[in-house]
Design a protein around this motif. Structure first.
Motif, PDB file in Angstrom:
ATOM      1  N   ARG A  35       0.832  -1.203   0.000  1.00 64.70           N
ATOM      2  CA  ARG A  35       0.000   0.000   0.000  1.00 64.70           C
ATOM      3  C   ARG A  35       0.871   1.258   0.000  1.00 64.70           C
ATOM      4  O   ARG A  35       0.586   2.225  -0.714  1.00 64.70           O
ATOM      5  N   VAL A  36       1.949   1.253   0.785  1.00 68.29           N
ATOM      6  CA  VAL A  36       2.870   2.392   0.825  1.00 68.29           C
ATOM      7  C   VAL A  36       3.488   2.618  -0.556  1.00 68.29           C
ATOM      8  O   VAL A  36       3.569   3.748  -1.039  1.00 68.29           O
ATOM      9  N   ARG A  37       3.890   1.522  -1.204  1.00 68.30           N
ATOM     10  CA  ARG A  37       4.489   1.646  -2.543  1.00 68.30           C
ATOM     11  C   ARG A  37       3.470   2.202  -3.539  1.00 68.30           C
ATOM     12  O   ARG A  37       3.800   3.063  -4.364  1.00 68.30           O
ATOM     13  N   GLU A  38       2.214   1.715  -3.473  1.00 71.92           N
ATOM     14  CA  GLU A  38       1.176   2.198  -4.383  1.00 71.92           C
ATOM     15  C   GLU A  38       0.985   3.712  -4.235  1.00 71.92           C
ATOM     16  O   GLU A  38       0.885   4.433  -5.223  1.00 71.92           O
ATOM     17  N   ILE A  39       0.939   4.168  -2.994  1.00 65.92           N
ATOM     18  CA  ILE A  39       0.732   5.597  -2.744  1.00 65.92           C
ATOM     19  C   ILE A  39       1.930   6.402  -3.227  1.00 65.92           C
ATOM     20  O   ILE A  39       1.796   7.457  -3.840  1.00 65.92           O
ATOM     21  N   ARG A  40       3.141   5.891  -2.951  1.00 68.07           N
ATOM     22  CA  ARG A  40       4.356   6.606  -3.383  1.00 68.07           C
ATOM     23  C   ARG A  40       4.399   6.723  -4.904  1.00 68.07           C
ATOM     24  O   ARG A  40       4.642   7.814  -5.448  1.00 68.07           O
ATOM     25  N   LEU A  41       4.135   5.622  -5.604  1.00 71.25           N
ATOM     26  CA  LEU A  41       4.191   5.644  -7.059  1.00 71.25           C
ATOM     27  C   LEU A  41       3.054   6.473  -7.655  1.00 71.25           C
ATOM     28  O   LEU A  41       3.228   7.094  -8.708  1.00 71.25           O
ATOM     29  N   SER A  42       1.886   6.503  -6.979  1.00 69.19           N
ATOM     30  CA  SER A  42       0.775   7.316  -7.485  1.00 69.19           C
ATOM     31  C   SER A  42       1.119   8.794  -7.445  1.00 69.19           C
ATOM     32  O   SER A  42       0.542   9.598  -8.173  1.00 69.19           O
ATOM     33  N   GLN A  43       2.075   9.174  -6.590  1.00 71.25           N
ATOM     34  CA  GLN A  43       2.539  10.555  -6.513  1.00 71.25           C
ATOM     35  C   GLN A  43       3.839  10.760  -7.286  1.00 71.25           C
ATOM     36  O   GLN A  43       4.466  11.816  -7.195  1.00 71.25           O
ATOM     37  N   ASN A  44       4.246   9.712  -8.017  1.00 70.16           N
ATOM     38  CA  ASN A  44       5.468   9.771  -8.827  1.00 70.16           C
ATOM     39  C   ASN A  44       6.688  10.155  -7.997  1.00 70.16           C
ATOM     40  O   ASN A  44       7.507  10.977  -8.396  1.00 70.16           O
ATOM     41  N   LEU A  45       6.808   9.534  -6.834  1.00 67.90           N
ATOM     42  CA  LEU A  45       7.931   9.801  -5.951  1.00 67.90           C
ATOM     43  C   LEU A  45       8.934   8.653  -6.011  1.00 67.90           C
ATOM     44  O   LEU A  45       8.563   7.482  -5.967  1.00 67.90           O
ATOM     45  N   THR A  46      10.209   8.986  -6.113  1.00 67.07           N
ATOM     46  CA  THR A  46      11.242   7.974  -5.945  1.00 67.07           C
ATOM     47  C   THR A  46      11.405   7.705  -4.453  1.00 67.07           C
ATOM     48  O   THR A  46      10.895   8.450  -3.608  1.00 67.07           O
ATOM     49  N   LEU A  47      12.127   6.646  -4.122  1.00 66.56           N
ATOM     50  CA  LEU A  47      12.391   6.364  -2.713  1.00 66.56           C
ATOM     51  C   LEU A  47      13.137   7.523  -2.065  1.00 66.56           C
ATOM     52  O   LEU A  47      12.875   7.886  -0.914  1.00 66.56           O
ATOM     53  N   GLU A  48      14.068   8.123  -2.807  1.00 62.10           N
ATOM     54  CA  GLU A  48      14.835   9.242  -2.259  1.00 62.10           C
ATOM     55  C   GLU A  48      13.933  10.432  -1.957  1.00 62.10           C
ATOM     56  O   GLU A  48      14.044  11.069  -0.906  1.00 62.10           O
ATOM     57  N   GLU A  49      13.013  10.734  -2.875  1.00 58.14           N
ATOM     58  CA  GLU A  49      12.110  11.868  -2.681  1.00 58.14           C
ATOM     59  C   GLU A  49      11.148  11.619  -1.528  1.00 58.14           C
ATOM     60  O   GLU A  49      10.887  12.505  -0.707  1.00 58.14           O
ATOM     61  N   ALA A  50      10.626  10.366  -1.439  1.00 57.53           N
ATOM     62  CA  ALA A  50       9.726  10.023  -0.339  1.00 57.53           C
ATOM     63  C   ALA A  50      10.459  10.073   0.996  1.00 57.53           C
ATOM     64  O   ALA A  50       9.895  10.452   2.017  1.00 57.53           O
ATOM     65  N   SER A  51      11.739   9.699   0.979  1.00 57.01           N
ATOM     66  CA  SER A  51      12.549   9.753   2.196  1.00 57.01           C
ATOM     67  C   SER A  51      12.665  11.183   2.709  1.00 57.01           C
ATOM     68  O   SER A  51      12.524  11.444   3.908  1.00 57.01           O
ATOM     69  N   LYS A  52      12.892  12.134   1.794  1.00 54.92           N
ATOM     70  CA  LYS A  52      13.029  13.534   2.192  1.00 54.92           C
ATOM     71  C   LYS A  52      11.704  14.088   2.716  1.00 54.92           C
ATOM     72  O   LYS A  52      11.675  14.859   3.672  1.00 54.92           O
ATOM     73  N   LEU A  53      10.596  13.680   2.102  1.00 55.30           N
ATOM     74  CA  LEU A  53       9.294  14.191   2.511  1.00 55.30           C
ATOM     75  C   LEU A  53       8.867  13.646   3.872  1.00 55.30           C
ATOM     76  O   LEU A  53       8.255  14.353   4.670  1.00 55.30           O
ATOM     77  N   THR A  54       9.176  12.374   4.126  1.00 50.11           N
ATOM     78  CA  THR A  54       8.704  11.736   5.353  1.00 50.11           C
ATOM     79  C   THR A  54       9.703  11.788   6.497  1.00 50.11           C
ATOM     80  O   THR A  54       9.336  11.608   7.662  1.00 50.11           O
ATOM     81  N   GLY A  55      10.987  12.018   6.189  1.00 56.53           N
ATOM     82  CA  GLY A  55      12.005  11.993   7.233  1.00 56.53           C
ATOM     83  C   GLY A  55      12.427  10.592   7.604  1.00 56.53           C
ATOM     84  O   GLY A  55      13.164  10.387   8.572  1.00 56.53           O
ATOM     85  N   LEU A  56      11.988   9.588   6.823  1.00 56.06           N
ATOM     86  CA  LEU A  56      12.401   8.200   7.047  1.00 56.06           C
ATOM     87  C   LEU A  56      13.554   7.867   6.104  1.00 56.06           C
ATOM     88  O   LEU A  56      13.566   8.305   4.958  1.00 56.06           O
ATOM     89  N   ALA A  57      14.501   7.092   6.588  1.00 56.16           N
ATOM     90  CA  ALA A  57      15.646   6.723   5.756  1.00 56.16           C
ATOM     91  C   ALA A  57      15.180   5.940   4.530  1.00 56.16           C
ATOM     92  O   ALA A  57      14.188   5.205   4.584  1.00 56.16           O
ATOM     93  N   ARG A  58      15.892   6.099   3.416  1.00 55.88           N
ATOM     94  CA  ARG A  58      15.553   5.376   2.186  1.00 55.88           C
ATOM     95  C   ARG A  58      15.524   3.880   2.440  1.00 55.88           C
ATOM     96  O   ARG A  58      14.634   3.164   1.957  1.00 55.88           O
ATOM     97  N   SER A  59      16.511   3.376   3.195  1.00 55.76           N
ATOM     98  CA  SER A  59      16.582   1.940   3.477  1.00 55.76           C
ATOM     99  C   SER A  59      15.376   1.478   4.294  1.00 55.76           C
ATOM    100  O   SER A  59      14.859   0.373   4.096  1.00 55.76           O
ATOM    101  N   THR A  60      14.917   2.338   5.211  1.00 54.97           N
ATOM    102  CA  THR A  60      13.748   2.000   6.026  1.00 54.97           C
ATOM    103  C   THR A  60      12.504   1.913   5.155  1.00 54.97           C
ATOM    104  O   THR A  60      11.707   0.970   5.273  1.00 54.97           O
ATOM    105  N   LEU A  61      12.324   2.889   4.259  1.00 53.36           N
ATOM    106  CA  LEU A  61      11.181   2.866   3.356  1.00 53.36           C
ATOM    107  C   LEU A  61      11.192   1.624   2.472  1.00 53.36           C
ATOM    108  O   LEU A  61      10.161   0.989   2.246  1.00 53.36           O
TER     109      LEU A  61
END
Length: 212
Positions: A35-61
């Motif tokens: 579900r997290v991946r679906e939402i991230r991709l629906s917003q056209n976010l890379t893991l790096e971009e989602a990491s910056k927005l959420t404050g979670l490490a890329r590896s954690t995401l």
């Protein structure tokens, strides 16, 4: 123990003790990572971009999306705030459609897409009212005119179709020589392969992207 929040009635809650002796609840919903991946991709976010927005490490995401770890409530709150969604939206599962029950539609008027700027691109996300899309369409203005402005390749899940609407671009891909594309040219490629665009026209080029 206090009553569980209503949105977690069907979820399994585990209490995990930390070294300091405090316990933090862990959320283990069904296919939360998907579900997290679906939402991230629906917003056209890379893991790096989602990491910056959420404050979670890329590896954690990445581990969350691959169901390797379950997020704490703190992580859930960061996901909700960073991705601009509400908690029920995060925990809801896509509904199974009966045969012949399709019929979704979303219209985006010119200039009314959702803006999503990055250091090198100015994205306009299209068809944003539909969730769990099989394709993610977006229009992009390519602001960068030099490869040196990229710190690394852009890569993410899926396949992508690219169409040049205006101007010209240099299309860089990890395993091929760079190629210049002009208005009306297009490309289809595996976007797990590193890729990037650079405007070669005097004005910023505009492209249409469709990610699946």
């Amino acid at each position: 123990m206090s009553e569980k929040p209503s949105f977690l009635q069907s979820e399994k809650i585990l209490e995990v003790s930390s070294p300091s002796g405090n316990a933090e609840a862990m959320v283990e919903p069904l296919e939360l990572g998907k579900r997290v991946r679906e939402i991230r991709l629906s917003q056209n976010l890379t893991l790096e971009e989602a990491s910056k927005l959420t404050g979670l490490a890329r590896s954690t995401l990445s581990k969350i999306e691959n169901e390797q770890i379950s997020p704490t409530f703190t992580a859930v709150n960061k996901l909700v705030k960073g991705l601009g969604i509400d908690i029920p939206q995060l925990f809801s599962q896509p509904k199974q459609k009966a045969p012949g029950s399709g019929g979704r539609r979303d219209i985006t008027r010119k200039g009314e897409g959702r803006p999503h700027p990055t250091p090198t691109y100015e994205h306009e996300l299209l068809a944003t009212q539909l969730s769990s899309k099989k394709m993610v369409p977006f229009r992009t203005t390519v602001r960068t005119h030099s490869w040196d402005e990229y710190q690394d390749w852009i890569r993410h899940d899926g396949e992508e179709f690219l169409y040049v609407i205006g101007g010209s671009i240099m299309f860089y891909t990890e395993f091929y020589e760079p190629i210049e594309l002009h208005t009306g040219d297009s490309a289809y490629y595996d976007c797990e392969m590193g890729h990037a665009l650079v405007s070669t026209s005097e004005e910023d080029a505009e492209v249409l992207w469709v990610t699946a």
